[in-house]
Design an enzyme around this catalytic site. Structure first.
Site, PDB file in Angstrom:
ATOM      1  N   ASP A  68      23.738 117.578-108.911  1.00  0.00           N
ATOM      2  CA  ASP A  68      24.045 118.233-110.193  1.00  0.00           C
ATOM      3  C   ASP A  68      25.441 118.867-110.211  1.00  0.00           C
ATOM      4  O   ASP A  68      25.658 119.890-110.876  1.00  0.00           O
ATOM      5  CB  ASP A  68      22.973 119.304-110.539  1.00  0.00           C
ATOM      6  CG  ASP A  68      21.569 118.715-110.614  1.00  0.00           C
ATOM      7  OD1 ASP A  68      21.436 117.544-111.014  1.00  0.00           O
ATOM      8  OD2 ASP A  68      20.607 119.426-110.266  1.00  0.00           O
ATOM      9  N   ASN A 127      23.609 111.529-115.303  1.00  0.00           N
ATOM     10  CA  ASN A 127      22.337 112.232-115.102  1.00  0.00           C
ATOM     11  C   ASN A 127      22.191 113.277-116.201  1.00  0.00           C
ATOM     12  O   ASN A 127      23.192 113.754-116.744  1.00  0.00           O
ATOM     13  CB  ASN A 127      22.338 112.933-113.738  1.00  0.00           C
ATOM     14  CG  ASN A 127      21.040 113.666-113.461  1.00  0.00           C
ATOM     15  OD1 ASN A 127      19.947 113.137-113.744  1.00  0.00           O
ATOM     16  ND2 ASN A 127      21.120 114.868-112.933  1.00  0.00           N
ATOM     17  N   HIS A 162      20.430 117.042-116.790  1.00  0.00           N
ATOM     18  CA  HIS A 162      19.818 118.162-116.058  1.00  0.00           C
ATOM     19  C   HIS A 162      19.463 119.252-117.055  1.00  0.00           C
ATOM     20  O   HIS A 162      20.280 119.591-117.914  1.00  0.00           O
ATOM     21  CB  HIS A 162      20.794 118.691-115.002  1.00  0.00           C
ATOM     22  CG  HIS A 162      20.212 119.817-114.215  1.00  0.00           C
ATOM     23  ND1 HIS A 162      19.236 119.635-113.261  1.00  0.00           N
ATOM     24  CD2 HIS A 162      20.413 121.150-114.284  1.00  0.00           C
ATOM     25  CE1 HIS A 162      18.876 120.809-112.774  1.00  0.00           C
ATOM     26  NE2 HIS A 162      19.581 121.746-113.380  1.00  0.00           N
ATOM     27  N   SER A 191      22.520 119.603-119.734  1.00  0.00           N
ATOM     28  CA  SER A 191      23.852 119.070-119.444  1.00  0.00           C
ATOM     29  C   SER A 191      23.714 117.598-119.096  1.00  0.00           C
ATOM     30  O   SER A 191      22.863 117.227-118.289  1.00  0.00           O
ATOM     31  CB  SER A 191      24.466 119.772-118.227  1.00  0.00           C
ATOM     32  OG  SER A 191      24.421 121.177-118.365  1.00  0.00           O
TER      33      SER A 191
HETATM   34  C1  GRF Z   1      13.794 116.233-118.078  1.00  0.00           C
HETATM   35  O1  GRF Z   1      13.711 117.596-118.394  1.00  0.00           O
HETATM   36  C2  GRF Z   1      15.009 115.976-117.255  1.00  0.00           C
HETATM   37  O2  GRF Z   1      16.119 116.712-117.643  1.00  0.00           O
HETATM   38  C3  GRF Z   1      14.517 116.446-115.918  1.00  0.00           C
HETATM   39  O3  GRF Z   1      13.211 115.924-115.827  1.00  0.00           O
HETATM   40  C4  GRF Z   1      12.681 115.823-117.124  1.00  0.00           C
HETATM   41  C5  GRF Z   1      12.270 114.405-117.327  1.00  0.00           C
HETATM   42  O4  GRF Z   1      11.559 114.204-118.510  1.00  0.00           O
HETATM   43  N1  GRF Z   1      15.415 116.144-114.857  1.00  0.00           N
HETATM   44  P1  GRF Z   1      11.239 112.760-119.040  1.00  0.00           P
HETATM   45  O5  GRF Z   1      10.605 111.962-117.907  1.00  0.00           O
HETATM   46  O6  GRF Z   1      12.517 112.141-119.514  1.00  0.00           O
HETATM   47  O7  GRF Z   1      10.268 112.983-120.150  1.00  0.00           O
END
Ligand code: GRF
Length: 207
Positions: free
Chosen positions: A150, A112, A114, A141
């Site tokens: 997370d 994942n 985050h 991260s």
């Molecule tokens: C990213 O900031 C990711 O870290 C978070 O949601 C956002 C998703 O953006 N969990 P995208 O759909 O990849 O443009």
């Protein structure tokens, strides 16, 4: 279960709920003829996710699986992942919490991203909380997914400064730019066998 490195290019699945910019970064880093890996499947819980057309535009199989409930999503998702011979699953803006059982079955093969420097600011909308806390830096991260939210072992992080004029959107945009480099880099580490999942219970952390 795949153990890395593999003697062939890996097949990556990306699970995304939103616009899909991290999916696009992964698809560009791992195109169809890449010797290390290719993104071969995108699954979204939302029919209107930008990730689906972004995948189709690159001839990547893109499937909408509605989130009727957790089991109603996970069962067909697991079936598809198995049928397509997926080696590594990347959650990229996937806004649902998968079950501990799902995380366990894919341990070491489920990542994942985050948008904070974990373990600080896990969960939703970290950018507003970063700004309220007044910390001088934030970042992103990439981590292995475990049964928590997370909480899994971090593979790599990239940091950015928090600037005085920042609002959550400005900070999110600065972090997102780093996400697009961090995710492919972390996937490379995992696929080369240079980052491995060690459950927290085996490291003594958190006990
Ligand atoms: C990213 O900031 C990711 O870290 C978070 O949601 C956002 C998703 O953006 N969990 P995208 O759909 O990849 O443009």
């Amino acid at each position: 279960m795949s153990t890395f490195p593999l003697p062939r290019p890996a097949r990556l699945a990306v699970l995304a709920s939103g616009r899909g910019s991290n999916l696009r970064a992964l698809a560009e880093a791992f195109p169809p003829d890449d010797p290390l890996a290719s993104v071969t499947l995108v699954i979204s819980d939302r029919a209107d996710a930008g990730a689906l057309p972004a995948a189709r535009a690159r001839s990547i199989e893109a499937v909408h699986l509605p989130w009727t409930d957790r089991a109603g999503f996970e069962a067909p998702a697991e079936e598809l992942i198995g049928e397509r011979g997926i080696d590594l699953i990347c959650l990229a803006g996937f806004m649902r919490i998968l079950s501990p059982g799902f995380a366990e079955r894919f341990a070491g093969r489920l990542l994942n991203i985050h948008p904070s420097l974990l373990p600080a600011f896990p969960g939703l909308d970290p950018h507003s909380r970063v700004l309220r806390a007044g910390v001088p830096e934030s970042g992103c991260s990439v981590h292995f997914v475990d049964a928590g939210v997370d909480t899994g072992p971090v593979i790599l992080q990239r940091s950015v400064p928090v600037l005085p004029a920042d609002d959550p959107a400005a900070l999110a945009a600065r972090v997102l730019e780093q996400e697009h480099c961090a995710y492919p880099e972390a996937v490379r580490l995992v696929l080369r066998g240079e980052a491995r999942f060690v459950p927290r219970s085996e490291t003594g952390a958190g006990s």
